[in-house]
Write a protein that holds these residues in place. Sequence first.
Motif, short mmCIF file in Angstrom:
data_model
loop_
_atom_site.label_atom_id
_atom_site.label_comp_id
_atom_site.label_asym_id
_atom_site.label_seq_id
_atom_site.Cartn_x
_atom_site.Cartn_y
_atom_site.Cartn_z
N PHE A 308 -12.08 0.09 -0.37
CA PHE A 308 -11.03 1.06 -0.61
C PHE A 308 -10.07 0.65 -1.74
O PHE A 308 -9.69 1.35 -2.48
CB PHE A 308 -10.23 0.81 0.76
CG PHE A 308 -9.03 1.66 0.82
CD1 PHE A 308 -8.95 3.07 0.83
CD2 PHE A 308 -7.80 0.90 0.70
CE1 PHE A 308 -7.74 3.51 0.64
CE2 PHE A 308 -6.67 1.70 0.73
CZ PHE A 308 -6.64 3.09 0.89
N TRP A 309 -9.65 -0.74 -1.61
CA TRP A 309 -8.73 -1.04 -2.63
C TRP A 309 -9.23 -1.10 -3.98
O TRP A 309 -8.54 -0.52 -4.92
CB TRP A 309 -8.18 -2.47 -2.54
CG TRP A 309 -7.24 -2.53 -1.04
CD1 TRP A 309 -7.51 -2.98 -0.15
CD2 TRP A 309 -5.91 -1.86 -0.93
NE1 TRP A 309 -6.53 -2.87 1.17
CE2 TRP A 309 -5.55 -2.16 0.51
CE3 TRP A 309 -5.04 -1.21 -1.83
CZ2 TRP A 309 -4.30 -1.69 0.64
CZ3 TRP A 309 -3.95 -0.45 -1.18
CH2 TRP A 309 -3.72 -0.93 0.00
N GLY A 310 -10.45 -1.16 -4.14
CA GLY A 310 -10.90 -1.03 -5.62
C GLY A 310 -10.90 0.33 -6.22
O GLY A 310 -10.55 0.82 -7.11
N ILE A 311 -11.22 1.31 -5.27
CA ILE A 311 -11.45 2.60 -5.70
C ILE A 311 -9.78 3.21 -5.86
O ILE A 311 -9.70 3.84 -6.94
CB ILE A 311 -11.81 3.71 -4.57
CG1 ILE A 311 -13.45 3.33 -4.62
CG2 ILE A 311 -11.79 5.05 -4.72
CD1 ILE A 311 -13.97 4.16 -3.33
N THR A 312 -8.90 2.72 -4.99
CA THR A 312 -7.35 3.17 -5.00
C THR A 312 -7.01 2.73 -6.31
O THR A 312 -6.34 3.35 -7.01
CB THR A 312 -6.67 2.63 -4.00
OG1 THR A 312 -7.32 2.86 -2.55
CG2 THR A 312 -5.38 3.05 -3.97
N PHE A 313 -7.38 1.53 -6.68
CA PHE A 313 -6.91 0.77 -7.80
C PHE A 313 -7.50 1.25 -9.18
O PHE A 313 -6.97 1.75 -10.17
CB PHE A 313 -7.19 -0.69 -7.85
CG PHE A 313 -6.65 -1.39 -9.08
CD1 PHE A 313 -4.93 -1.70 -9.14
CD2 PHE A 313 -7.23 -1.93 -9.81
CE1 PHE A 313 -4.50 -2.33 -10.02
CE2 PHE A 313 -6.66 -2.65 -11.15
CZ PHE A 313 -5.21 -2.89 -11.21
N MET B 23 -4.43 -8.45 -7.42
CA MET B 23 -4.86 -7.45 -6.39
C MET B 23 -6.13 -7.79 -5.80
O MET B 23 -6.17 -7.92 -4.71
CB MET B 23 -4.83 -6.11 -7.24
CG MET B 23 -3.92 -5.00 -7.01
SD MET B 23 -4.16 -4.02 -5.49
CE MET B 23 -6.04 -3.98 -5.87
N SER B 24 -6.96 -7.93 -6.77
CA SER B 24 -8.55 -8.40 -6.26
C SER B 24 -8.07 -9.48 -5.45
O SER B 24 -8.82 -9.60 -4.27
CB SER B 24 -9.35 -8.60 -7.30
OG SER B 24 -9.07 -8.02 -8.58
N ALA B 25 -7.37 -10.79 -5.67
CA ALA B 25 -7.37 -11.91 -4.95
C ALA B 25 -6.92 -11.72 -3.53
O ALA B 25 -7.43 -11.97 -2.74
CB ALA B 25 -6.54 -13.00 -5.71
N ALA B 26 -5.77 -10.70 -3.70
CA ALA B 26 -5.29 -10.46 -2.33
C ALA B 26 -6.21 -9.71 -1.46
O ALA B 26 -6.22 -10.08 -0.48
CB ALA B 26 -3.90 -9.70 -2.44
N TYR B 30 -7.59 -11.03 2.20
CA TYR B 30 -7.29 -10.14 3.34
C TYR B 30 -8.68 -9.86 3.99
O TYR B 30 -8.64 -10.13 5.16
CB TYR B 30 -6.71 -8.95 3.01
CG TYR B 30 -6.46 -7.89 4.26
CD1 TYR B 30 -5.71 -8.34 5.57
CD2 TYR B 30 -7.14 -6.84 4.25
CE1 TYR B 30 -5.81 -7.37 6.26
CE2 TYR B 30 -7.10 -5.95 5.10
CZ TYR B 30 -6.24 -6.12 6.36
OH TYR B 30 -6.26 -5.23 7.32
N ALA B 31 -9.54 -9.51 3.37
CA ALA B 31 -10.88 -9.02 3.90
C ALA B 31 -11.65 -9.99 4.48
O ALA B 31 -12.15 -9.80 5.52
CB ALA B 31 -11.64 -8.32 2.96
N LEU B 32 -11.54 -11.30 4.10
CA LEU B 32 -12.58 -12.37 4.28
C LEU B 32 -11.69 -13.26 5.26
O LEU B 32 -12.36 -14.24 5.41
CB LEU B 32 -12.94 -12.83 3.02
CG LEU B 32 -14.04 -11.95 2.25
CD1 LEU B 32 -14.34 -12.89 0.99
CD2 LEU B 32 -15.10 -11.49 3.06
N MET C 1 1.03 -17.68 6.29
CA MET C 1 2.03 -16.85 5.25
C MET C 1 1.36 -15.52 5.06
O MET C 1 1.72 -14.63 5.51
CB MET C 1 2.46 -17.47 3.95
CG MET C 1 3.85 -17.72 3.99
SD MET C 1 4.84 -16.38 3.89
CE MET C 1 4.71 -16.15 1.98
N LYS C 2 0.21 -15.69 4.28
CA LYS C 2 -0.67 -14.55 3.88
C LYS C 2 -0.94 -13.81 5.05
O LYS C 2 -0.72 -12.42 5.31
CB LYS C 2 -1.77 -15.18 3.16
CG LYS C 2 -2.57 -14.08 2.49
CD LYS C 2 -2.40 -14.13 0.82
CE LYS C 2 -2.43 -12.79 0.54
NZ LYS C 2 -2.09 -12.61 -0.79
N GLU C 3 -1.48 -14.42 6.12
CA GLU C 3 -2.17 -13.89 7.14
C GLU C 3 -0.88 -12.94 7.95
O GLU C 3 -0.80 -11.73 8.30
CB GLU C 3 -2.31 -14.96 8.09
CG GLU C 3 -2.46 -14.62 9.60
CD GLU C 3 -3.67 -13.50 9.67
OE1 GLU C 3 -4.02 -13.18 10.78
OE2 GLU C 3 -4.11 -12.96 8.79
#
Lengths: 551, 56, 245
Positions: A308-313, B23-26, B30-32, C1-3
């Motif tokens: 999702f984020w890949g496509i959006t970006f 962005m990719s890192a964030a 999050y996903a993992l 934090m992130k979480e």
Amino acid sequence: MVSQLTTSERQYALVTLLLLGLGGLAMAAMGRGDPIAVHGYIVLLFAIGLSFVVMAGYYAPEPDKERLSRYYDDPTRVGIVLSIAWAVVGMFVGVWVAALLAWPDLTFDQAWASFGRLRPVHTSGVIFGFGGNALIATSFHVLQRTTRARLPGQFAPWFVLLGYNLFCVVAASGYLIGVTQSKEYAEPEWYADIWLVVVWVTYFLIYLRTLARRKEPHIYVANWYYMAFILVVAMLHIVNNIAVPISWGSAKSYSVYSGVQDAMVQWWYGHNAVAFFLTAGFLGMMYYYMPKRAGRPIFSYRLSIISFWGITFFYMWAGSHHLHYTALPQWVQTLGMTFSVMLLVPSWASAGNALATLNGAWHKVRDDATLRFMMVAAVFYGLSTFEGSFMAIRPVNSLSHYTDWTVGHVHAGALGWVAMITFGSIYALVPWMWKREAMYSPKLIEVHFWLALSGTIVYVFAMWNSGIIQGLMWRTYNESGSLTYSFIDSLVAMHPYYIARAFGGLLFLLGAIVAAYNVWMTIRQSKLEAAQGKEDADIPLFARDAVQAGE
Amino acid sequence: MDFDHDTLVALSKSWGLFYLLAMSAAVMVYALWPSNRKRFTHAKMSILDNDDKPLE
Amino acid sequence: MKEFFHRKIERNAIGFVVAIVAVASIGGFMEIAPLFTIQETVEEVPDMRTYTPLELAGRNIYIREGCYACHSQMIRTLRDEVERYGPYSLAVESKYDHPMLWGSKRTGPDLARLGEKYSDAWHVAHLINPRDVVPESVMPKYGWLMRNELKIDDLGEHIAAQQTVGVPYTQEMVENAVQDARGQATPDTDAAAGVAQRYGDATHVRAFDGDPSRLTEMDALVAYLQILGKLTDKAYQQAATAEVQ
């Protein structure tokens, strides 16, 4: 249906229609002698017609409180019907314009029937009419189910659905009388654009308000895609359509952008319309209806988030690949190319995720044409995103650009992916919405499936062939170092492919007509039984084993 | 607007990349993130429920 | 934090909205922002002129009929295109085009350098029935262009709107728009002289549809087609210099 609105909502509806009617009257009055007046009358008729509907049901008793313990699906039902109606109209015009390229005299010397005016009717009809209505209808449905909350009110969803269709009607009728901005896929003029913004903001607010009322802590990923669709389309639409009308009483306006800047803004819009209208929204559809129909959860939820984020970006950067070797600065072209290639990663992640979801349910895919529609859609999504990334590479683009190859690519995506996932979702949704065990005829779904698949394949192969031949003929040199073929030579070479393309499109159109009949009969059956009092209130439809009904 | 063309191009070229990486890192984090697993599993299973009514 | 941060984003739909907008818009912005300063990199072309009112009306007919759906106006920097159509298109050439008509498909040939390649009579015949002139053509017939009177009463408003979006028309051009449109298609009149005075002596002043007594949509469209690629000769100069070197 008006009986489901509360009295105050009926009043809102009437006031809104009154204002709309006055707006139409003003357009008709100020634009005397200008095409905008025609649109004024269309708006006025639309408002009057709907007021009759509201008035007819105005004194019906208020809906009971009981309704709040059910989802609100009336707009979804109407949206499905409108979507199918637009599909038939849009695809019919598509076959017509395809035929015009093979037999140019099918215009009958009528201005409105010439290729240049009919073509946007086809593109807007299928993209906005068919696709847009399907997105609105399914998004209301998915939103409620995944948030476990009813839509916040009964009026706003109608405003969005019907307001959106007014936009579509104004757009399509405008092209026929010569009202267009010429920006591809953003042809409607300034007043239609402003109206769409109003509708779209309401749509967005419905989404936000329902999400705020949700009973599930997490927002299911399908909604992410629908949200991205709504938000980004709003952004694109507003930025690309900024224009100065020549007067309040004229349909004509001039874009504030010019030349190279306008080209970049236009294709930033154009490409992201593909991304967020034709991809994100329909991925939302896929992430809900496919697992539901297969009776299996999505293969990897995490992967769906990452893609999702890949496509959006990534999509946002890719638009400039439409302008390779043009007067656009080269670094912007390179940027567009790079991101287009990277885009393959999230795209294939989504396609793979969808196909992996079906792993273990292949017997259902074999037996259930509805699920097969969705499976083939995922395959075509994978194929056309690969093709898209490939065609964005500069040297490849030097051959493919301006040729029918582009048209073939677009249709691999539009017919193979967008239309197939939509038809699959509609077949899954119609029995659910009209409280039936299954569609009227599973056989006809099967017929539609094969018509659609063969139509798509014929179409796409015809256009690949013609596009590549065209591209090669344009750049072929003879021994003396001059160009071998005149332009007209390449056009003559296209003739058989244009016939084949029209035939492929015709097959696809026939499929859509079969679908319309099947949906119509399903609704009719449901109505008949309701009239006979056989209505069983809450069949838990769409059950995991509903698939067997297809056998 | 005092930005000239070259500044804007340079900005696009450099910060665009950093932005992409961040962005990719964030998103990956999050996903993992392990504690998100439960929520995701719940979400992916919950749509298969056949209960077709809003929760009160 | 992130979480914690992510949970918040998700709990609150507004946060999520902001995230989508941020992620999506920065890409577009980074790509487009430099284009707003691009005029700094486009060479100055002092001889570049604007469309006359008649040509602008013709351009609007070109848009109305959807000609751009089959004809591009953008010659790419590829050898075969330059040899087939002429010097490749420069950014400056569409500087006054609101909107641009670069196109995306060549069902018919590119038109960026169409101007003066064929005679007016050829264009008129071709538009009335393309197959009279090019038997293999699949272009629609546009016979009504010859029948329709050109609507010129609002041309002043058109030119004024063009002014608003940044095209350098003078106030005099706005005021004389209607008269100039008529003048350009009726040679040897006072009105015709006014066109040459305001838009330059090189402006074509003639009865484009062959009939000076009527001002038709055909007049406007042919006037536009005959100016394509002729607003400046920068591209030809550049091609000539390249050849010398």
